[in-house]
Design a protein around this motif. Sequence first.
Motif, mmCIF file in Angstrom:
data_model
loop_
_atom_site.group_PDB
_atom_site.id
_atom_site.type_symbol
_atom_site.label_atom_id
_atom_site.label_comp_id
_atom_site.label_asym_id
_atom_site.label_seq_id
_atom_site.Cartn_x
_atom_site.Cartn_y
_atom_site.Cartn_z
ATOM 1 N N HIS A 10 0.879 -1.168 0.000
ATOM 2 C CA HIS A 10 0.000 0.000 0.000
ATOM 3 C C HIS A 10 0.918 1.220 0.000
ATOM 4 O O HIS A 10 1.928 1.238 0.714
ATOM 5 C CB HIS A 10 -0.867 0.025 1.266
ATOM 6 C CG HIS A 10 -1.828 -1.109 1.354
ATOM 7 N ND1 HIS A 10 -3.038 -1.105 0.729
ATOM 8 C CD2 HIS A 10 -1.740 -2.300 2.003
ATOM 9 C CE1 HIS A 10 -3.673 -2.237 0.979
ATOM 10 N NE2 HIS A 10 -2.898 -2.981 1.754
ATOM 11 N N VAL A 11 0.582 2.221 -0.786
ATOM 12 C CA VAL A 11 1.428 3.409 -0.888
ATOM 13 C C VAL A 11 0.785 4.545 -0.108
ATOM 14 O O VAL A 11 -0.333 4.958 -0.398
ATOM 15 C CB VAL A 11 1.630 3.818 -2.363
ATOM 16 C CG1 VAL A 11 2.502 5.064 -2.452
ATOM 17 C CG2 VAL A 11 2.245 2.667 -3.149
ATOM 18 N N ASP A 15 2.441 10.495 -4.580
ATOM 19 C CA ASP A 15 3.156 11.511 -5.353
ATOM 20 C C ASP A 15 4.664 11.406 -5.152
ATOM 21 O O ASP A 15 5.439 11.516 -6.114
ATOM 22 C CB ASP A 15 2.663 12.921 -4.999
ATOM 23 C CG ASP A 15 1.238 13.169 -5.467
ATOM 24 O OD1 ASP A 15 0.786 12.473 -6.405
ATOM 25 O OD2 ASP A 15 0.576 14.055 -4.890
ATOM 26 N N ALA A 16 5.098 11.185 -3.930
ATOM 27 C CA ALA A 16 6.528 11.063 -3.646
ATOM 28 C C ALA A 16 7.110 9.817 -4.313
ATOM 29 O O ALA A 16 8.195 9.866 -4.901
ATOM 30 C CB ALA A 16 6.763 11.017 -2.138
ATOM 31 N N VAL A 17 6.390 8.698 -4.248
ATOM 32 C CA VAL A 17 6.867 7.464 -4.886
ATOM 33 C C VAL A 17 6.915 7.655 -6.397
ATOM 34 O O VAL A 17 7.882 7.248 -7.055
ATOM 35 C CB VAL A 17 5.977 6.267 -4.491
ATOM 36 C CG1 VAL A 17 6.335 5.026 -5.300
ATOM 37 C CG2 VAL A 17 6.119 5.983 -2.993
ATOM 38 N N VAL A 157 14.405 -6.459 -4.638
ATOM 39 C CA VAL A 157 13.077 -5.823 -4.659
ATOM 40 C C VAL A 157 12.854 -5.043 -3.367
ATOM 41 O O VAL A 157 12.409 -3.888 -3.384
ATOM 42 C CB VAL A 157 11.972 -6.877 -4.883
ATOM 43 C CG1 VAL A 157 10.584 -6.311 -4.595
ATOM 44 C CG2 VAL A 157 12.048 -7.436 -6.306
ATOM 45 N N ARG A 158 13.178 -5.660 -2.254
ATOM 46 C CA ARG A 158 12.994 -5.012 -0.943
ATOM 47 C C ARG A 158 13.859 -3.753 -0.828
ATOM 48 O O ARG A 158 13.419 -2.730 -0.312
ATOM 49 C CB ARG A 158 13.317 -6.003 0.166
ATOM 50 C CG ARG A 158 12.813 -5.599 1.538
ATOM 51 C CD ARG A 158 13.047 -6.705 2.557
ATOM 52 N NE ARG A 158 12.348 -7.937 2.271
ATOM 53 C CZ ARG A 158 11.073 -8.182 2.558
ATOM 54 N NH1 ARG A 158 10.352 -7.250 3.130
ATOM 55 N NH2 ARG A 158 10.517 -9.337 2.277
ATOM 56 N N ALA A 159 15.088 -3.816 -1.337
ATOM 57 C CA ALA A 159 15.975 -2.643 -1.296
ATOM 58 C C ALA A 159 15.384 -1.498 -2.127
ATOM 59 O O ALA A 159 15.436 -0.335 -1.711
ATOM 60 C CB ALA A 159 17.359 -3.015 -1.806
ATOM 61 N N VAL A 160 14.802 -1.819 -3.281
ATOM 62 C CA VAL A 160 14.162 -0.786 -4.105
ATOM 63 C C VAL A 160 12.969 -0.197 -3.365
ATOM 64 O O VAL A 160 12.799 1.026 -3.325
ATOM 65 C CB VAL A 160 13.745 -1.357 -5.482
ATOM 66 C CG1 VAL A 160 12.826 -0.393 -6.221
ATOM 67 C CG2 VAL A 160 14.983 -1.672 -6.314
ATOM 68 N N LEU A 161 12.153 -1.047 -2.765
ATOM 69 C CA LEU A 161 11.002 -0.548 -1.999
ATOM 70 C C LEU A 161 11.462 0.391 -0.892
ATOM 71 O O LEU A 161 10.877 1.465 -0.693
ATOM 72 C CB LEU A 161 10.198 -1.707 -1.423
ATOM 73 C CG LEU A 161 9.371 -2.507 -2.424
ATOM 74 C CD1 LEU A 161 8.855 -3.783 -1.784
ATOM 75 C CD2 LEU A 161 8.228 -1.672 -2.969
ATOM 76 N N SER A 163 14.140 2.200 -0.812
ATOM 77 C CA SER A 163 14.612 3.456 -1.405
ATOM 78 C C SER A 163 13.449 4.355 -1.830
ATOM 79 O O SER A 163 13.627 5.559 -2.002
ATOM 80 C CB SER A 163 15.527 3.180 -2.597
ATOM 81 O OG SER A 163 14.780 2.758 -3.729
ATOM 82 N N LEU A 164 12.275 3.758 -2.009
ATOM 83 C CA LEU A 164 11.084 4.520 -2.394
ATOM 84 C C LEU A 164 10.264 4.956 -1.182
ATOM 85 O O LEU A 164 9.197 5.560 -1.332
ATOM 86 C CB LEU A 164 10.214 3.681 -3.336
ATOM 87 C CG LEU A 164 10.857 3.321 -4.680
ATOM 88 C CD1 LEU A 164 9.987 2.320 -5.430
ATOM 89 C CD2 LEU A 164 11.114 4.562 -5.511
ATOM 90 N N GLY A 165 10.731 4.628 0.018
ATOM 91 C CA GLY A 165 10.028 5.020 1.236
ATOM 92 C C GLY A 165 8.969 4.039 1.691
ATOM 93 O O GLY A 165 8.147 4.357 2.554
#
Length: 191
Positions: A10-11, A15-17, A157-161, A163-165
């Motif tokens: 869930h985001v 907008d930030a992502v 995948v987890r590292a990318v998530l 980095s996206l907050g």
Amino acid sequence: MAVEAELKAHVRHPDAVHERLASRAEEQVQTYRDRYFDQPTGELTAQDYEVRLRTVEDECSAKTVLTFKEPAVHTSGSKPEYETEVADGASVAALLSGLGLIERIAFSKHCRNYRFTESGYELLATLVHVPELEGTFLEVETQVGRTEDVPAGLAVVRAVLNSLGIVEDDLTTEQYTDAVAARRTRTANVE
């Protein structure tokens, strides 16, 4: 066989992502029109198989893809996946029907896709809005060749998530099919 190593969240701050993803890769806006098929008894779903016929549309084109997913091989919900583009979705739907499958559920997803490479893995990050559901979701996935490679793919995948907050509490394993079906049931009960 490829295994889809994927996490969904869930985001809280779409907008930030979106901004962070747009800085990494070009955005591709598409609508997915998904139709899921099952035996009338629901046996495939009960055993965690998926048969999906998806039409992917953008402003210039449309294509149809048939996907078969085997049961999850990891607690993340990651599944072995077989996928092929088909020339005529209506013919494939007729074929599935002729084999005794019925359309279990259909719905649309509005997607913003971003493809990029991270730590040697080709990744697809998708911001998703399902009109029948509240909020925005983020799916980040990569394909790995073997079940044993899923943890390594998921680590990227987890590292990318991160980095996206996206934090651990944002993750979900609920499938859109289940969430849409539950929403339709609640709506029908209110009427």
